[in-house]
Design an enzyme around this catalytic site. Structure first.
Site, PDB file in Angstrom:
ATOM      1  N   LYS A   1     -10.122   0.279  -2.296  1.00 45.84           N
ATOM      2  CA  LYS A   1      -9.979   0.031  -0.861  1.00 45.84           C
ATOM      3  C   LYS A   1     -10.351   1.283  -0.092  1.00 45.84           C
ATOM      4  CE  LYS A   1      -6.673  -1.246   2.782  1.00 45.84           C
ATOM      5  NZ  LYS A   1      -5.307  -1.731   3.077  1.00 45.84           N
TER       6      LYS A   1
ATOM      7  N   ASP B   1       0.865  -1.180   0.000  1.00 43.61           N
ATOM      8  CA  ASP B   1       0.000   0.000   0.000  1.00 43.61           C
ATOM      9  C   ASP B   1       0.902   1.231   0.000  1.00 43.61           C
ATOM     10  OD1 ASP B   1      -1.666  -2.199   0.755  1.00 43.61           O
ATOM     11  OD2 ASP B   1      -3.055  -0.844   1.781  1.00 43.61           O
TER      12      ASP B   1
ATOM     13  N   LYS C   1      -6.869   3.423  -3.235  1.00 42.04           N
ATOM     14  CA  LYS C   1      -7.232   3.399  -1.815  1.00 42.04           C
ATOM     15  C   LYS C   1      -7.466   4.825  -1.341  1.00 42.04           C
ATOM     16  CE  LYS C   1      -5.088   2.113   2.651  1.00 42.04           C
ATOM     17  NZ  LYS C   1      -3.939   1.401   3.261  1.00 42.04           N
TER      18      LYS C   1
END
Length: 228
Positions: free
Chosen positions: A192, A99, A162
Site C-alpha cells: 500500500k 493499518d 504500507k
C-alpha cells in the site's frame, strides 16, 4: 458499438479498477463525525473500495465499503499491548482492516526483533481473519531497514506493507520505496502506497512500481486526473 463508445467504456473501466484499490482516508486530528459521514458519501460517489478512519470515529454505517482503521497512529510509539488493544477495539466496532504503525525508532536502530514482536502483538489482538497493513514510514528508513521490516511483517502474518502515515516530516510514499517493498515481498503480501499522493500521474507511477493499494485523502482529484 462504435469505436468511440468502446474507448469510453475502456476508460471508465480503467478508472473503476484504480478506484477499487483506493482507501479513501480521513485521519486529520480535527476530523468530526460529520466529516466522516461526508467521507463515506464521497467514497460511495467515487466508487472506491474502502475508507480509512481513526478508531475513535467507529462505529460507522458504510454498507458496500470496506472499513479500515489505524492503530498506533501516527507516531508508532505506543506500547505494543496498547496497539493491540486499540486494534481489537476497532475490529469490535466494525473495522475489517487495520493499518498499524511500527515503532519507527526500533527500525532505525536495527532492532528488527522488536519490530516483529510489535506486529505479532497486533496480529494476535485482531485475529487471523482481519486484514493487517503494516506502516513502515519508509521516508525515515534506510533501504536495508525497509527490507528487514517487510520481512518482519511477512513473518508476523501481515497482509500488506504500507509506506507512510502521511504525517511524518521526512515525507510520504516514493516510487523507490514501493518498488523495493514489492521486490521484497514478491507478491506474497500486498503493497500500500500512502502519503503525499495528490496526482493521477504519481498514483500511476506507484502502481507501476508495485503498489496494490493506494491510501488517498484527495481521491477525487487523483481519479479525475486519470487518462480518458
Amino acid at each position: 458499438m462504435s469505436a468511440d463508445g468502446g474507448a469510453a467504456e475502456q476508460a471508465v473501466s480503467f478508472r473503476d479498477r484504480v478506484a477499487s484499490i483506493v482507501d479513501h482516508t480521513l485521519l486529520k486530528p480535527e476530523a468530526t463525525r460529520a466529516d466522516v459521514a461526508a467521507l463515506i458519501a464521497e467514497a460511495r460517489d467515487l466508487r472506491v473500495g474502502a475508507i480509512c478512519v481513526s478508531p475513535s470515529m467507529l462505529p460507522v454505517s458504510a454498507e458496500g465499503l470496506v472499513i479500515a482503521a489505524v492503530a498506533g497512529f501516527p507516531s508508532g510509539k505506543h506500547h505494543s499491548l496498547i496497539k493491540g488493544a486499540e486494534a481489537r477495539f476497532a475490529v469490535d466496532s466494525g473495522a475489517q482492516e487495520i493499518d498499524m504503525v511500527i515503532d519507527v525508532g526500533a527500525a532505525v536502530a536495527g532492532e528488527y526483533d522488536a519490530v516483529l514482536s510489535d506486529i505479532i502483538t497486533v496480529r494476535e489482538g485482531i485475529g487471523a481473519s482481519t486484514i493487517l497493513k503494516v506502516i513502515l514510514e519508509t521516508a525515515a528508513l534506510s533501504d536495508d531497514a525497509i527490507v528487514e521490516c517487510c520481512r518482519a511483517a511477512e513473518r508476523a502474518g501481515a497482509d500488506y506493507v504500507k509506506t507512510s502515515t502521511g504525517f511524518h516530516p521526512a515525507g510520504g510514499a516514493s516510487v523507490h520505496a514501493v518498488a523495493l517493498m514489492a521486490q521484497t515481498v514478491g507478491g506474497r503480501l500486498g503493497v500500500k502506497a500512502s502519503g503525499g499522493i495528490r496526482t493521477a500521474e504519481f498514483a500511476m507511477e506507484l502502481i507501476d512500481a508495485g503498489a496494490t493499494r493506494l491510501g488517498l485523502s484527495g481521491t477525487r482529484a487523483v481519479l479525475d486526473g486519470l487518462p480518458s
